[in-house]
Design a protein around this motif. Structure first.
Motif, PDB file in Angstrom:
ATOM      1  N   ALA A  93      11.152   4.366   9.524  1.00 15.19           N
ATOM      2  CA  ALA A  93      10.936   3.264   8.833  1.00 15.19           C
ATOM      3  C   ALA A  93       9.942   2.463   9.625  1.00 15.19           C
ATOM      4  O   ALA A  93       9.274   1.794   8.838  1.00 15.19           O
ATOM      5  N   GLY A  94       9.591   2.290  10.889  1.00 16.24           N
ATOM      6  CA  GLY A  94       8.786   1.834  11.653  1.00 16.24           C
ATOM      7  C   GLY A  94       7.508   2.390  11.254  1.00 16.24           C
ATOM      8  O   GLY A  94       6.265   1.514  11.167  1.00 16.24           O
ATOM      9  N   CYS A  95       7.554   3.656  11.011  1.00 17.46           N
ATOM     10  CA  CYS A  95       6.152   4.359  10.767  1.00 17.46           C
ATOM     11  C   CYS A  95       5.742   3.927   9.347  1.00 17.46           C
ATOM     12  O   CYS A  95       4.492   3.646   8.992  1.00 17.46           O
ATOM     13  N   ALA A  96       6.795   4.025   8.374  1.00 19.46           N
ATOM     14  CA  ALA A  96       6.403   3.454   6.911  1.00 19.46           C
ATOM     15  C   ALA A  96       5.656   2.238   7.010  1.00 19.46           C
ATOM     16  O   ALA A  96       5.006   1.887   6.439  1.00 19.46           O
ATOM     17  N   ALA A  97       6.684   0.996   7.628  1.00 20.99           N
ATOM     18  CA  ALA A  97       6.071  -0.281   7.668  1.00 20.99           C
ATOM     19  C   ALA A  97       4.689  -0.264   8.376  1.00 20.99           C
ATOM     20  O   ALA A  97       3.922  -1.068   7.729  1.00 20.99           O
ATOM     21  N   GLN A  98       4.525   0.383   9.494  1.00 19.12           N
ATOM     22  CA  GLN A  98       2.998   0.211  10.038  1.00 19.12           C
ATOM     23  C   GLN A  98       2.042   0.945   9.211  1.00 19.12           C
ATOM     24  O   GLN A  98       0.739   0.137   9.007  1.00 19.12           O
ATOM     25  N   VAL A  99       2.133   1.917   8.163  1.00 20.32           N
ATOM     26  CA  VAL A  99       1.405   2.452   7.413  1.00 20.32           C
ATOM     27  C   VAL A  99       1.152   1.328   6.205  1.00 20.32           C
ATOM     28  O   VAL A  99      -0.178   1.012   5.750  1.00 20.32           O
ATOM     29  N   PHE A 100       2.192   0.819   5.814  1.00 23.08           N
ATOM     30  CA  PHE A 100       2.138  -0.233   4.682  1.00 23.08           C
ATOM     31  C   PHE A 100       1.200  -1.477   5.094  1.00 23.08           C
ATOM     32  O   PHE A 100       0.254  -2.010   4.571  1.00 23.08           O
ATOM     33  N   GLY A 148      -3.890 -10.051  -2.902  1.00 20.78           N
ATOM     34  CA  GLY A 148      -3.141  -9.383  -4.099  1.00 20.78           C
ATOM     35  C   GLY A 148      -3.627  -7.768  -4.209  1.00 20.78           C
ATOM     36  O   GLY A 148      -2.688  -6.933  -4.263  1.00 20.78           O
ATOM     37  N   SER A 149      -4.630  -7.878  -4.149  1.00 24.64           N
ATOM     38  CA  SER A 149      -5.081  -6.120  -4.441  1.00 24.64           C
ATOM     39  C   SER A 149      -4.898  -5.384  -3.105  1.00 24.64           C
ATOM     40  O   SER A 149      -4.676  -4.272  -3.417  1.00 24.64           O
ATOM     41  N   GLY A 150      -4.844  -5.982  -2.007  1.00 28.33           N
ATOM     42  CA  GLY A 150      -4.623  -5.077  -0.764  1.00 28.33           C
ATOM     43  C   GLY A 150      -2.950  -4.723  -0.871  1.00 28.33           C
ATOM     44  O   GLY A 150      -2.679  -3.713  -0.609  1.00 28.33           O
ATOM     45  N   PHE A 151      -2.242  -5.629  -1.358  1.00 22.61           N
ATOM     46  CA  PHE A 151      -0.775  -5.377  -1.464  1.00 22.61           C
ATOM     47  C   PHE A 151      -0.337  -4.593  -2.609  1.00 22.61           C
ATOM     48  O   PHE A 151       0.371  -3.315  -2.218  1.00 22.61           O
ATOM     49  N   ILE A 152      -1.259  -4.430  -3.712  1.00 21.16           N
ATOM     50  CA  ILE A 152      -0.910  -3.414  -4.507  1.00 21.16           C
ATOM     51  C   ILE A 152      -1.336  -1.861  -4.264  1.00 21.16           C
ATOM     52  O   ILE A 152      -0.621  -0.952  -4.253  1.00 21.16           O
ATOM     53  N   TYR A 153      -2.279  -1.845  -3.577  1.00 23.59           N
ATOM     54  CA  TYR A 153      -2.993  -0.706  -3.142  1.00 23.59           C
ATOM     55  C   TYR A 153      -1.969   0.035  -2.070  1.00 23.59           C
ATOM     56  O   TYR A 153      -1.724   1.171  -2.024  1.00 23.59           O
ATOM     57  N   SER A 154      -1.518  -1.043  -0.993  1.00 17.54           N
ATOM     58  CA  SER A 154      -0.841  -0.609  -0.053  1.00 17.54           C
ATOM     59  C   SER A 154       0.680   0.158  -0.428  1.00 17.54           C
ATOM     60  O   SER A 154       1.101   1.083  -0.030  1.00 17.54           O
ATOM     61  N   VAL A 155       1.182  -0.635  -1.383  1.00 17.30           N
ATOM     62  CA  VAL A 155       2.471  -0.274  -1.993  1.00 17.30           C
ATOM     63  C   VAL A 155       2.128   1.221  -2.423  1.00 17.30           C
ATOM     64  O   VAL A 155       3.096   1.967  -2.363  1.00 17.30           O
ATOM     65  N   LEU A 156       1.052   1.546  -3.413  1.00 13.18           N
ATOM     66  CA  LEU A 156       1.133   2.673  -3.837  1.00 13.18           C
ATOM     67  C   LEU A 156       0.866   3.801  -3.029  1.00 13.18           C
ATOM     68  O   LEU A 156       1.341   4.631  -3.221  1.00 13.18           O
ATOM     69  N   THR A 158       1.408   3.646   0.092  1.00  9.56           N
ATOM     70  CA  THR A 158       2.545   4.092   1.198  1.00  9.56           C
ATOM     71  C   THR A 158       3.711   4.856   0.387  1.00  9.56           C
ATOM     72  O   THR A 158       4.281   5.769   0.999  1.00  9.56           O
ATOM     73  N   ALA A 159       4.002   4.521  -0.830  1.00  9.20           N
ATOM     74  CA  ALA A 159       4.850   5.293  -1.617  1.00  9.20           C
ATOM     75  C   ALA A 159       4.480   6.679  -1.711  1.00  9.20           C
ATOM     76  O   ALA A 159       5.520   7.537  -1.788  1.00  9.20           O
ATOM     77  N   THR A 160       3.199   6.825  -2.109  1.00 12.38           N
ATOM     78  CA  THR A 160       2.857   8.389  -2.472  1.00 12.38           C
ATOM     79  C   THR A 160       2.903   8.989  -1.039  1.00 12.38           C
ATOM     80  O   THR A 160       3.500  10.319  -0.964  1.00 12.38           O
ATOM     81  N   THR A 161       2.607   8.478  -0.045  1.00 11.83           N
ATOM     82  CA  THR A 161       2.337   9.171   1.306  1.00 11.83           C
ATOM     83  C   THR A 161       4.024   9.637   1.783  1.00 11.83           C
ATOM     84  O   THR A 161       4.135  10.798   2.268  1.00 11.83           O
ATOM     85  N   PHE A 162       4.801   8.654   1.770  1.00 12.94           N
ATOM     86  CA  PHE A 162       6.333   8.931   2.328  1.00 12.94           C
ATOM     87  C   PHE A 162       7.132   9.515   1.273  1.00 12.94           C
ATOM     88  O   PHE A 162       8.337   9.703   1.580  1.00 12.94           O
ATOM     89  N   LEU A 192      -1.798  17.708  -2.495  1.00 20.22           N
ATOM     90  CA  LEU A 192      -2.382  17.532  -3.674  1.00 20.22           C
ATOM     91  C   LEU A 192      -1.988  16.046  -4.257  1.00 20.22           C
ATOM     92  O   LEU A 192      -3.039  15.513  -4.952  1.00 20.22           O
ATOM     93  N   ARG A 193      -0.824  15.768  -3.855  1.00 18.07           N
ATOM     94  CA  ARG A 193      -0.229  14.624  -4.879  1.00 18.07           C
ATOM     95  C   ARG A 193      -0.918  13.432  -4.203  1.00 18.07           C
ATOM     96  O   ARG A 193      -1.135  12.277  -4.865  1.00 18.07           O
ATOM     97  N   GLU A 194      -1.310  13.552  -2.761  1.00 15.34           N
ATOM     98  CA  GLU A 194      -1.813  12.296  -2.098  1.00 15.34           C
ATOM     99  C   GLU A 194      -3.573  12.229  -2.272  1.00 15.34           C
ATOM    100  O   GLU A 194      -3.853  11.108  -2.225  1.00 15.34           O
ATOM    101  N   VAL A 195      -3.831  13.285  -2.571  1.00 12.32           N
ATOM    102  CA  VAL A 195      -5.383  13.362  -2.750  1.00 12.32           C
ATOM    103  C   VAL A 195      -6.043  12.372  -3.884  1.00 12.32           C
ATOM    104  O   VAL A 195      -6.952  11.544  -3.442  1.00 12.32           O
ATOM    105  N   GLY A 196      -5.186  12.130  -4.851  1.00  9.62           N
ATOM    106  CA  GLY A 196      -5.716  11.326  -5.955  1.00  9.62           C
ATOM    107  C   GLY A 196      -5.626   9.902  -5.619  1.00  9.62           C
ATOM    108  O   GLY A 196      -6.863   9.063  -5.520  1.00  9.62           O
TER     109      GLY A 196
END
Length: 311
Positions: A93-100, A148-156, A158-162, A192-196
């Protein structure tokens, strides 16, 4: 095959094992962190408290200081705690929060640096329209769009990575949770899912960089037409710091994701990570204040007032 549900923590393995070097790294990071807190804190205080700095340029600089504080506070405190405790672990959870959070602050800073380039372009190339093009409401909307743009990109991102299954252990060769290091642990077919998402982020950052370069080409053309040498020097002094910050920040961040595997090494990865996540928040206040006489004068008066009050 182990998947992401079997990983409860990650190990951060970037630095040496000896206790002496861990304490040395702690002292180095502590010095950098305190310098970033002091420099950005002074800028925040100066811009917030002095009415002479209530202009679009300094409003965006205040937002940049907030992003810098968020960025460096996402990585260094945890790294310093690990050094002191002789511990390399960070929870899932800490790693995910740090990435986000890191993605959030870095992507928002990309957007804000682009807005700041537009501010300088309008101020120098279209000075008669500056008030109408960059009123207080428009500035607030542009800053909100950057956050706001930073938040949207970060959510997408982080969700894809984890959501990727991890098949190669839990060891990260870095001092914080960095996405390229996490991707090395994922299964080859899932990668490959993360590459996009990575390509989209890099293209967006490159687009920001191109916009900034084009803006500064127009700025430099306008500056060279100023007849007074003093006028040219004053104008350059407000533009060159921003260009230096942009060049260091965006280029190193893009390189971290796109560097060829043939030149990748633990030492290079560490240097690049420090350059885009640690150095800018620490040196941005120095760069902006060193070339800005108005900000220097106000910071000097603030320092003198504090010293007088302490006496």
């Amino acid at each position: 095959m182990p998947n992401i549900s079997s990983v409860s923590e990650f190990l951060l393995l970037a630095f040496a094992d000896t206790r002496e070097l861990q304490l040395l790294h702690f002292a180095l990071f502590l010095g950098i962190y305190l310098a970033a807190l002091l420099g950005n804190g002074l800028i925040l205080t100066a811009v917030a408290c002095d009415h002479r700095l209530h202009t679009p340029m300094y409003f965006f600089l205040l937002n940049l200081a907030l992003l810098d504080l968020g960025c460096i506070s996402t990585t260094l405190p945890k790294a310093m705690a690990n050094f002191l405790q002789d511990n390399r672990a960070i929870s899932f959870a800490g790693c995910a929060a740090q990435v986000f959070l890191l993605l959030y602050f870095i992507s928002a800073e990309f957007s804000l640096l682009t807005v700041m380039a537009y501010d300088r372009y309008v101020a120098i190339c279209k000075p008669l329209h500056y008030g109408s093009l960059l009123g207080s409401r428009i500035c607030a909307q542009m800053a909100a769009a950057a956050w706001g743009s930073g938040f949207i990109y970060s959510v997408l991102h982080t969700a894809t990575t984890f959501s990727l299954p991890l098949c190669h252990g839990n060891a990260l060769d870095q001092f914080f949770c960095e996405i390229p290091q996490i991707l090395k642990l994922s299964c080859s077919d899932a990668y490959l899912r993360e590459v996009g998402v990575v390509v989209a982020g890099v293209c967006l950052a490159f687009g920001y960089f191109v916009f900034i370069v084009v803006s500064y080409v127009q700025i430099f053309r306008a500056v060279l037409r100023i007849p007074s040498q003093q006028g040219r020097h004053k104008t350059f002094s407000t533009c060159l710091p921003h260009l230096a910050v942009v060049s260091l920040f965006i280029c190193t961040a893009i390189f971290a994701y796109l560097k060829p595997p043939s030149i990748s090494s633990p030492s290079l990865n560490l240097v690049v990570a420090v350059l885009y996540s640690v150095v800018p928040p620490a040196v941005n206040p120095l760069i902006y204040s060193m070339r800005n006489q108005e900000l220097k004068d106000i910071l000097k008066k603030m320092t003198q007032s504090v010293v007088f009050w302490l006496k």
